[in-house]
Design a protein around this motif. Structure first.
Motif, PDB file in Angstrom:
ATOM      1  N   LEU A  61       0.827  -1.203   0.000  1.00 48.08           N
ATOM      2  CA  LEU A  61       0.000   0.000   0.000  1.00 48.08           C
ATOM      3  C   LEU A  61       0.866   1.259   0.000  1.00 48.08           C
ATOM      4  O   LEU A  61       0.559   2.224  -0.700  1.00 48.08           O
ATOM      5  N   ARG A  62       1.945   1.233   0.757  1.00 50.12           N
ATOM      6  CA  ARG A  62       2.835   2.395   0.791  1.00 50.12           C
ATOM      7  C   ARG A  62       3.452   2.642  -0.581  1.00 50.12           C
ATOM      8  O   ARG A  62       3.495   3.780  -1.056  1.00 50.12           O
ATOM      9  N   ALA A  63       3.904   1.573  -1.232  1.00 49.83           N
ATOM     10  CA  ALA A  63       4.496   1.713  -2.562  1.00 49.83           C
ATOM     11  C   ALA A  63       3.457   2.168  -3.582  1.00 49.83           C
ATOM     12  O   ALA A  63       3.725   3.019  -4.433  1.00 49.83           O
ATOM     13  N   LEU A  64       2.253   1.614  -3.495  1.00 46.04           N
ATOM     14  CA  LEU A  64       1.190   1.984  -4.427  1.00 46.04           C
ATOM     15  C   LEU A  64       0.746   3.430  -4.227  1.00 46.04           C
ATOM     16  O   LEU A  64       0.458   4.143  -5.197  1.00 46.04           O
ATOM     17  N   THR A  65       0.699   3.863  -2.975  1.00 46.87           N
ATOM     18  CA  THR A  65       0.299   5.245  -2.693  1.00 46.87           C
ATOM     19  C   THR A  65       1.298   6.221  -3.299  1.00 46.87           C
ATOM     20  O   THR A  65       0.914   7.264  -3.849  1.00 46.87           O
ATOM     21  N   ALA A  66       2.585   5.870  -3.219  1.00 43.27           N
ATOM     22  CA  ALA A  66       3.613   6.720  -3.823  1.00 43.27           C
ATOM     23  C   ALA A  66       3.425   6.790  -5.342  1.00 43.27           C
ATOM     24  O   ALA A  66       3.571   7.859  -5.952  1.00 43.27           O
ATOM     25  N   LEU A  67       3.086   5.650  -5.955  1.00 41.44           N
ATOM     26  CA  LEU A  67       2.827   5.641  -7.402  1.00 41.44           C
ATOM     27  C   LEU A  67       1.596   6.465  -7.743  1.00 41.44           C
ATOM     28  O   LEU A  67       1.579   7.206  -8.729  1.00 41.44           O
ATOM     29  N   SER A  68       0.561   6.338  -6.929  1.00 44.66           N
ATOM     30  CA  SER A  68      -0.670   7.079  -7.162  1.00 44.66           C
ATOM     31  C   SER A  68      -0.428   8.583  -7.085  1.00 44.66           C
ATOM     32  O   SER A  68      -0.973   9.355  -7.886  1.00 44.66           O
ATOM     33  N   GLU A  69       0.393   9.002  -6.136  1.00 47.26           N
ATOM     34  CA  GLU A  69       0.693  10.433  -5.988  1.00 47.26           C
ATOM     35  C   GLU A  69       1.461  10.977  -7.188  1.00 47.26           C
ATOM     36  O   GLU A  69       1.436  12.180  -7.446  1.00 47.26           O
ATOM     37  N   ARG A  70       2.134  10.070  -7.922  1.00 48.12           N
ATOM     38  CA  ARG A  70       2.852  10.472  -9.138  1.00 48.12           C
ATOM     39  C   ARG A  70       2.005  10.264 -10.391  1.00 48.12           C
ATOM     40  O   ARG A  70       2.486  10.384 -11.506  1.00 48.12           O
ATOM     41  N   SER A  71       0.722   9.895 -10.181  1.00 51.65           N
ATOM     42  CA  SER A  71      -0.238   9.677 -11.278  1.00 51.65           C
ATOM     43  C   SER A  71       0.191   8.546 -12.208  1.00 51.65           C
ATOM     44  O   SER A  71      -0.056   8.583 -13.417  1.00 51.65           O
ATOM     45  N   VAL A  72       0.838   7.523 -11.645  1.00 56.43           N
ATOM     46  CA  VAL A  72       1.203   6.336 -12.423  1.00 56.43           C
ATOM     47  C   VAL A  72      -0.025   5.435 -12.503  1.00 56.43           C
ATOM     48  O   VAL A  72      -0.547   5.012 -11.471  1.00 56.43           O
ATOM     49  N   PRO A  73      -0.524   5.113 -13.703  1.00 55.75           N
ATOM     50  CA  PRO A  73      -1.777   4.365 -13.817  1.00 55.75           C
ATOM     51  C   PRO A  73      -1.656   2.869 -13.558  1.00 55.75           C
ATOM     52  O   PRO A  73      -2.548   2.256 -12.968  1.00 55.75           O
TER      53      PRO A  73
END
Length: 252
Positions: A28-40
């Motif tokens: 979840l932490r890694a995914l949240t970081a990706l989400s904040e960078r708008s990585v789909p």
């Protein structure tokens, strides 16, 4: 929004192994970081590297969630954030009490990451009468005499213990008797709880001792390697001839 007292995460009922549950916050932490960078989307290899696990283990963990990704595309980041958050119960409101407002307790109260992850610090509790009424992180500290009423009034099911070790068990017993069923223990002692109560222990001194072990081992390995190099150097010297480049040959 539902409160933590009446809704519990469904991970155990769905048969998700505890080891997998322990890794879900890493994903979840890694995914949240990706989400904040708008990585789909993200591949299993990329996400596994970001979470510090191997990709086969990640795919196995996600299979328990019913999420298998799309070949050639990977995993949808936003959907996985929602899916893991739901499994961990983070789509609900979890009121938390912190008992023991010393340096550590105050630091936890001031931590800004609780609210964004579904946790609300409902109350700060301390046994020192001098602390009563003091503001910490915008919350007035309350005396421990009212612990049971505080828990009942706020619908608390998660308690955080940051007291000295000598009183931690007593505090734990009161929390459990008041209806708390999950405890995060920072006190350097082992707590005894009845069945149905979960305890997670965070002992910073133990973690430092483990790091000290690894540092000592690395230092020993480096010393052994240096000694071996010196020994090889001596052997090379004794095998050299008078000019230092070919072995000496004794006459017959």
């Amino acid at each position: 929004m539902a409160t933590g007292r009446t809704h519990r995460p469904a991970t155990r009922s769905r048969g998700i192994p505890e080891a997998t549950v322990a890794r879900l916050p890493l994903y979840l932490r890694a995914l949240t970081a990706l989400s904040e960078r708008s990585v789909p989307t993200v591949s299993s290899e990329e996400l596994a590297a970001a979470a510090g696990v191997n990709s086969a283990k990640l795919r196995k963990d996600f299979s328990y969630l019913g999420s298998y990704g799309t070949r050639g595309v990977g995993y949808d980041v936003e959907y996985l954030v929602y899916q893991i958050s739901r499994e961990l119960g983070l789509t609900q409101d979890w009121p938390v009490v912190i008992v023991g407002i010393g340096n550590l307790g105050a630091a936890l109260a001031n931590y800004g990451g609780f609210a964004s992850r579904g946790f609300r610090v409902a109350a700060l509790i301390d046994a020192d009468p001098a602390m009563a009424g003091k503001q910490v992180a915008g919350i007035a500290v309350q005396h421990s005499d009212g612990l049971e009423k505080i828990i009942s009034d706020n619908g608390v099911s998660i308690g955080v213990i940051t007291t000295p070790p000598g009183v931690a068990q007593q505090v734990c017993d009161r929390l459990v008797a008041a209806g708390v069923t999950s405890i995060l223990n920072f006190a350097p002692t082992v707590l005894t709880v009845p069945d149905g109560v979960d305890v997670r222990k965070v002992d910073l001194s133990i973690e430092l001792q483990i790091l000290a072990f690894h540092e000592q081992r690395k230092a020993g390995e480096e010393a052994a390697a240096s000694e071996a190099a010196v020994a090889v150097g001596r052997d090379d010297t004794t095998d050299q001839g008078p000019d230092g480049d070919v072995p000496a040959v004794m006459p017959a």
